[in-house]
Write a protein that holds these residues in place. Structure first.
Motif, mmCIF file in Angstrom:
data_model
loop_
_atom_site.group_PDB
_atom_site.id
_atom_site.type_symbol
_atom_site.label_atom_id
_atom_site.label_comp_id
_atom_site.label_asym_id
_atom_site.label_seq_id
_atom_site.Cartn_x
_atom_site.Cartn_y
_atom_site.Cartn_z
ATOM 1 N N GLU A 362 56.352 32.925 30.637
ATOM 2 C CA GLU A 362 57.565 32.847 29.824
ATOM 3 C C GLU A 362 58.749 32.355 30.645
ATOM 4 O O GLU A 362 59.600 31.615 30.150
ATOM 5 C CB GLU A 362 57.872 34.219 29.216
ATOM 6 N N ILE A 363 58.819 32.765 31.899
ATOM 7 C CA ILE A 363 59.910 32.300 32.761
ATOM 8 C C ILE A 363 59.803 30.802 33.010
ATOM 9 O O ILE A 363 60.815 30.084 33.029
ATOM 10 C CB ILE A 363 59.908 33.088 34.088
ATOM 11 N N LYS A 365 58.762 28.615 31.019
ATOM 12 C CA LYS A 365 59.110 27.859 29.820
ATOM 13 C C LYS A 365 60.621 27.708 29.633
ATOM 14 O O LYS A 365 61.058 26.957 28.768
ATOM 15 C CB LYS A 365 58.516 28.536 28.583
ATOM 16 N N ILE A 366 61.412 28.434 30.410
ATOM 17 C CA ILE A 366 62.863 28.358 30.268
ATOM 18 C C ILE A 366 63.359 27.042 30.838
ATOM 19 O O ILE A 366 63.026 26.670 31.970
ATOM 20 C CB ILE A 366 63.532 29.546 30.980
ATOM 21 N N ASP A 367 64.154 26.337 30.071
ATOM 22 C CA ASP A 367 64.740 25.069 30.509
ATOM 23 C C ASP A 367 66.031 25.362 31.275
ATOM 24 O O ASP A 367 66.935 26.024 30.742
ATOM 25 C CB ASP A 367 65.032 24.182 29.309
ATOM 26 N N ASP A 370 69.291 24.743 29.441
ATOM 27 C CA ASP A 370 69.744 25.714 28.455
ATOM 28 C C ASP A 370 70.556 26.827 29.103
ATOM 29 O O ASP A 370 71.417 27.435 28.459
ATOM 30 C CB ASP A 370 68.546 26.314 27.723
ATOM 31 N N ILE A 371 70.276 27.112 30.366
ATOM 32 C CA ILE A 371 71.017 28.159 31.056
ATOM 33 C C ILE A 371 72.371 27.639 31.523
ATOM 34 O O ILE A 371 73.390 28.330 31.425
ATOM 35 C CB ILE A 371 70.206 28.694 32.251
ATOM 36 N N VAL A 378 69.579 30.665 25.818
ATOM 37 C CA VAL A 378 68.196 30.328 26.147
ATOM 38 C C VAL A 378 67.354 30.194 24.889
ATOM 39 O O VAL A 378 66.148 30.141 24.955
ATOM 40 C CB VAL A 378 67.590 31.402 27.076
ATOM 41 N N ARG A 381 64.710 26.433 23.697
ATOM 42 C CA ARG A 381 63.707 26.229 24.739
ATOM 43 C C ARG A 381 62.807 25.058 24.392
ATOM 44 O O ARG A 381 62.761 24.597 23.266
ATOM 45 C CB ARG A 381 62.859 27.493 24.924
ATOM 46 N N ASP A 384 56.682 25.248 22.911
ATOM 47 C CA ASP A 384 55.572 25.981 23.503
ATOM 48 C C ASP A 384 54.274 25.339 23.042
ATOM 49 O O ASP A 384 54.004 25.274 21.838
ATOM 50 C CB ASP A 384 55.637 27.438 23.056
#
Length: 425
Positions: A362-363, A365-367, A370-371, A378, A381, A384
């Motif tokens: 899951e970490i 997959k974070i763009d 986006d942060i 977030v 994303r 998936d």
């Protein structure tokens, strides 16, 4: 000053110095109390509780109220199912129903294929599955394709027309003697016929060897018993929602393998969540050696597929599982207990690894954009790749999904039928 007085003063000074040093050592070894705690708290008051502390190991706690006691009784009742398969007479009858020559020939052929694949990858490579695993895989194919039949609405015995659910009926003495605790009643859809069909939900694996029909409860019951008959260690996995299945211990892999006879699925624990899109709260595996909470094997993404576990507190669940294990292992030798404890420790590491891997995925997959982008959060994303597969899956009860699985009854794959019911308990 005389010598006696000087000697006495010296000894008193040494005692005073020794006492002072001992007091300093004791004050260093003990943690200091919070400022103002001694003056504001009575001498006999209990220490403060730190509810904000996390990751403290749970201490098993016995059930406290009626709801928790009811859940405990349910777990103990379900734990009796695998013990019924230890009957030597039942296992002998099961072996008579299995085409052993066909099963072992297919297992030998598949085992040789796995060995050849391992040798082609280089020296020292281990085959994907062992011989006993191949035996269970061959048994799974035969059971699904040739032996057992899925039944939602039994056809009318007079005109063979489809039936519709009419309600429940009390079991007859003969049905009760064959372990039927509930009977479903169906009415013929043809008005001129008007016949009623009874569908008893049997819990006895010996009776299921003769009837060879049912839903997930009957399928898992009979198939698990057949796996035990061919020499494998088995588990009966209870799901708190609407399904049951089997786990088989692989000596080759040294772990428990997910097996679903209804779906002809082998080692696909994510089938229900990422495949069907179901949400799960509890998955508890029962065997002749005890019980284990295996929810972490089937729910990898708890935020997406996990339901809130509100039946009992986690400490009470640990207590119930430990109690079942102690009951099942009470008469075992020390060697067997030590071996099972080692298996429990390995499985706990495996289940913990599942959670760690899911969090890492899951970490990843974070763009980062986006942060860094203000106001976006977030939530935006990247797509998936597993989400599309999960969206394409179907719930086990949908008519189209039943038709694709061919579970509308043998020879009637296109009928629009009701979803699988809960297993008989």
């Amino acid at each position: 000053m005389t010598d006696e007085v000087a000697k006495d003063l010296t000894e008193r000074w040494r005692q005073k110095l020794s006492t002072t040093r001992m007091n300093e050592l004791q004050s260093r070894s003990s943690s200091p109390a919070p400022r103002g705690f001694a003056s504001q708290t009575p001498h006999n008051a209990p220490p403060p509780s730190y509810s904000s502390l996390r990751n403290i190991p749970l201490v098993p706690m016995p059930p406290q109220d009626h709801k928790q006691l009811r859940f405990k009784n349910l777990m103990h009742s379900l734990s009796n199912m695998p013990c019924r398969w230890e009957n030597p007479g039942l296992l002998d009858e099961a072996l008579k129903a299995i085409p052993l020559e066909q099963i072992y020939n297919e297992a030998e052929e598949e085992s040789q294929i796995f060995k050849a694949e391992a040798e082609s990858l280089g020296t020292g490579k281990k085959p994907a599955w062992g011989y006993q695993d191949c035996v269970v895989r061959a048994l799974l194919r035969w059971f699904k394709r040739s032996f057992f039949t899925w039944v939602n609405n039994p056809p009318c015995s007079q005109c063979y027309s489809p039936t519709i659910a009419y309600g429940m009926a009390a079991p007859l003495p003969d049905e009760r003697a064959r372990s039927a605790t509930q009977v479903e009643l169906y009415k013929c859809s043809v008005e001129e016929c008007g016949c009623y069909e009874r569908f008893p939900r049997y819990n006895d694996a010996f009776v299921l060897l003769q009837t060879r029909k049912g839903r997930c409860g009957e399928w898992a019951n009979c198939f698990s018993m057949l796996c035990r008959a061919v020499g494998s260690r088995v588990r009966w996995v209870w799901n708190s929602e609407d399904h049951v299945w089997t786990e088989v211990y692989s000596v080759h892999r040294k772990r428990w393998i997910h097996v679903d006879s209804c779906e002809e699925a082998w080692d696909r624990p994510r089938l229900y969540t990422e495949g069907w899109g179901k949400k799960i709260a509890y998955c508890v595996a029962f065997s002749a050696d005890g019980a284990t909470d295996v929810t972490r094997r089937y729910v990898r993404n708890i935020l997406k597929y996990g339901l809130e576990r509100t039946r009992v507190p986690e400490a009470v669940l640990h207590y119930i599982i430990a109690e079942i294990r102690a009951t099942r292992r009470a008469n075992m030798s020390k060697q067997d207990k030590f071996r099972l404890q080692g298996e429990d420790m390995r499985e706990e590491r495996e289940l913990r690894y599942n959670y760690i891997t899911a969090i890492a995925q899951e970490i990843c997959k974070i763009d980062p954009e986006d942060i860094l982008r203000p106001g976006s959060g977030v939530g935006n994303r990247r797509a998936d790749p597993d989400a599309q597969k999960a969206a394409e899956g179907r719930q086990s009860g949908e008519a189209e999904w039943i038709r694709r699985r061919g579970e509308g009854g043998r020879g009637t794959p296109g009928q629009n039928q009701n979803p699988p019911d809960l297993p008989p308990r």
